[in-house]
Design an enzyme around this catalytic site. Structure first.
Site, PDB file in Angstrom:
ATOM      1  N   SER A  80       1.195  -1.099  -0.109  1.00 51.49           N
ATOM      2  CA  SER A  80       0.225  -0.318   0.026  1.00 51.49           C
ATOM      3  C   SER A  80       0.234   1.578  -0.302  1.00 51.49           C
ATOM      4  CB  SER A  80      -1.291  -0.086   0.931  1.00 51.49           C
ATOM      5  OG  SER A  80      -1.966   0.968   1.664  1.00 51.49           O
ATOM      6  N   SER A  81       0.857   2.271   1.137  1.00 50.25           N
ATOM      7  CA  SER A  81       1.827   3.343   1.068  1.00 50.25           C
ATOM      8  C   SER A  81       3.049   2.907   0.877  1.00 50.25           C
ATOM      9  CB  SER A  81       1.807   4.006   2.711  1.00 50.25           C
ATOM     10  OG  SER A  81       2.812   5.059   2.716  1.00 50.25           O
TER      11      SER A  81
END
Length: 446
Positions: free
Chosen positions: A148-149
């Protein structure tokens, strides 16, 4: 998806640590994860954790492994398989902790899009340099991966420092320079700017970050679940556009495969047959990658297994590594419970300080049918009290805790998983629960 901002804000409050970092020796004890301070320029205010296995190679490869929003370096160390793979193959793993916007890595600021900008990428480069100097890391074998991030930052690090990173593996990411500013940092459901650019436009953004660089460009492996409602599945195609264009390839794969049930693989090779980009679509998976076995595929793509990359390597089960307790954060070990034919598995990771802690819980569906709506229950062995939660609705009555799915993560396909977390208080000893149930069934704990 526009709910992400609220999720990030909740996670931000939940994951602040209450104590200052201690200074550790330059060398981490073998087979433990150690926090390193004073590792170099740190404009992103990140924290560095390094894992050195017992069988570390004399000049080891380096894998930078980055957590999702709301997570931490110790949390990703415990919940992913990268540490156990380091044990197996002798590389050094770096697990950084982010500090901005609900513990997300900065993928939105102007500084994050330029080489040498005074934010997270510079801090991450300092960590890589530290490992090269202090552990004799091999500068020709440096890799990045993340969820994700962390996947978004994987794209950024390969774009900004292509001479440093030889390959990357991004789980549920977006293309480099996707977000024009912090207000736009809402990956799911955001049609612009993250969807709609041409391959040439995406590729130019990478090339413009290093206008004098002539290659070779890092290879890239991309992963996304088709049912991801936090970072839209459509972002996978934008990443494919960007990295195939950087490598001078078109968007037509040179080969396709189904290495496992529900895993659809596209490979993009150059004229010599060298695979430069891989794209995995995981059917029915939500915002839950990497799940079991995926990290091993990434490590094989990096070339760290001593074999040519293949879509589905066989990995023998390794015990989940235990973090050596430190004043901040302290990782509370979970007991191992293995009910016969358990239809579910739970990974519980608590990061404690003084009289408070945060915890991450990952549920994996080990059954043959999808879970449609889930309720997780457990009983505290002490006086722990949940204060707030993210990615689940959590209630507590006495020592009994019940966590229920929210609107976007109620379905868990066979073999897939989902995660949620919470902040809580305690006094005395923060002992982990001895049993978890999902929809009334006792789960294995790992």
């Amino acid at each position: 998806m526009k709910r992400l901002t609220a999720l990030l804000a909740t996670a931000c409050a939940a994951l602040l640590y209450a104590a200052a970092a201690l200074v550790f020796p330059h060398y981490a004890a073998a087979a433990t994860m150690t926090e390193v301070t004073n590792f170099g320029a740190n404009p992103g205010n990140l924290r560095m954790y390094v894992y050195v296995p017992n069988n570390v190679q004399p000049n080891p490869a380096i894998v930078l492994a980055m957590h999702p929003c709301g997570g931490s370096g110790p949390g990703f160390y415990s919940s992913s398989e990268f540490a156990s793979l380091a044990d197996r193959y002798g590389f050094v793993a770096i697990f950084p902790s982010a500090s901005k916007k609900a513990n997300c890595f900065d993928n939105w600021s102007d500084a994050s899009k330029v080489r040498g900008g005074q934010t997270d990428p510079v801090s991450l480069m300092s960590m890589v340099t530290y490992v090269e100097q202090q552990y004799h890391g091999d500068p020709s074998r440096v890799f990045a991966t993340g969820s994700s991030s962390g996947a978004m930052m994987t794209n950024a690090m390969l774009a900004l420092y292509p001479e440093v990173f030889k390959a990357g593996a991004a789980f549920m990411g977006v293309p480099f320079t996707c977000f024009p500013n912090e207000a736009a940092y809402q990956p799911g459901g955001n049609s612009a700017p993250c969807v709609g650019k041409t391959a040439q436009q995406w590729g130019d953004l990478v090339r413009n970050a290093n206008p004098s660089y002539r290659g070779p460009w890092p290879r890239m492996q991309l992963w996304h679940g088709t049912s991801d409602t936090v970072v839209a599945y459509a972002e996978l195609e934008e990443e494919v556009k960007q990295w195939t264009n950087v490598h001078g390839l078109n968007q037509t794969p040179t080969s396709t495969a189904t290495p496992q049930a529900g895993w659809n693989l596209r490979r993009f090779a150059d004229a010599s047959g060298s695979v430069k980009v891989e794209a995995y679509s995981i059917q029915g998976a939500g915002h839950s990658l990497p799940t079991s076995g995926m990290a091993a595929v990434a490590i094989q793509f990096f070339g760290l297994t001593g074999a040519s990359p293949s879509p589905s390597p066989t990995v023998s089960p390794s015990p989940t590594p235990t973090v050596t307790p430190s004043p901040t954060p302290t990782v509370t070990p979970s007991p191992t419970v293995t009910p016969t034919a358990s239809p579910c598995r739970v990974v519980y990771t608590a990061n404690s300080w003084n009289n408070g802690f945060t915890a991450d819980i990952t549920i994996t569906n080990r059954g043959t049918t999808a879970i449609n709506g889930w309720t997780v229950t457990w009983t505290w062995p002490g006086n722990q009290q949940v204060a707030n939660a993210w990615n689940a609705t959590v209630t507590q009555s006495g020592a009994q805790v019940t966590a229920r799915n929210v609107s976007y993560n109620g379905t868990i396909a066979p073999g897939a998983g989902t995660s949620f977390g919470f902040q809580a208080s305690y006094s005395g000893t923060n002992t982990a629960p001895s049993q978890f149930t999902v929809n009334g069934s006792i789960c294995a704990i790992t």
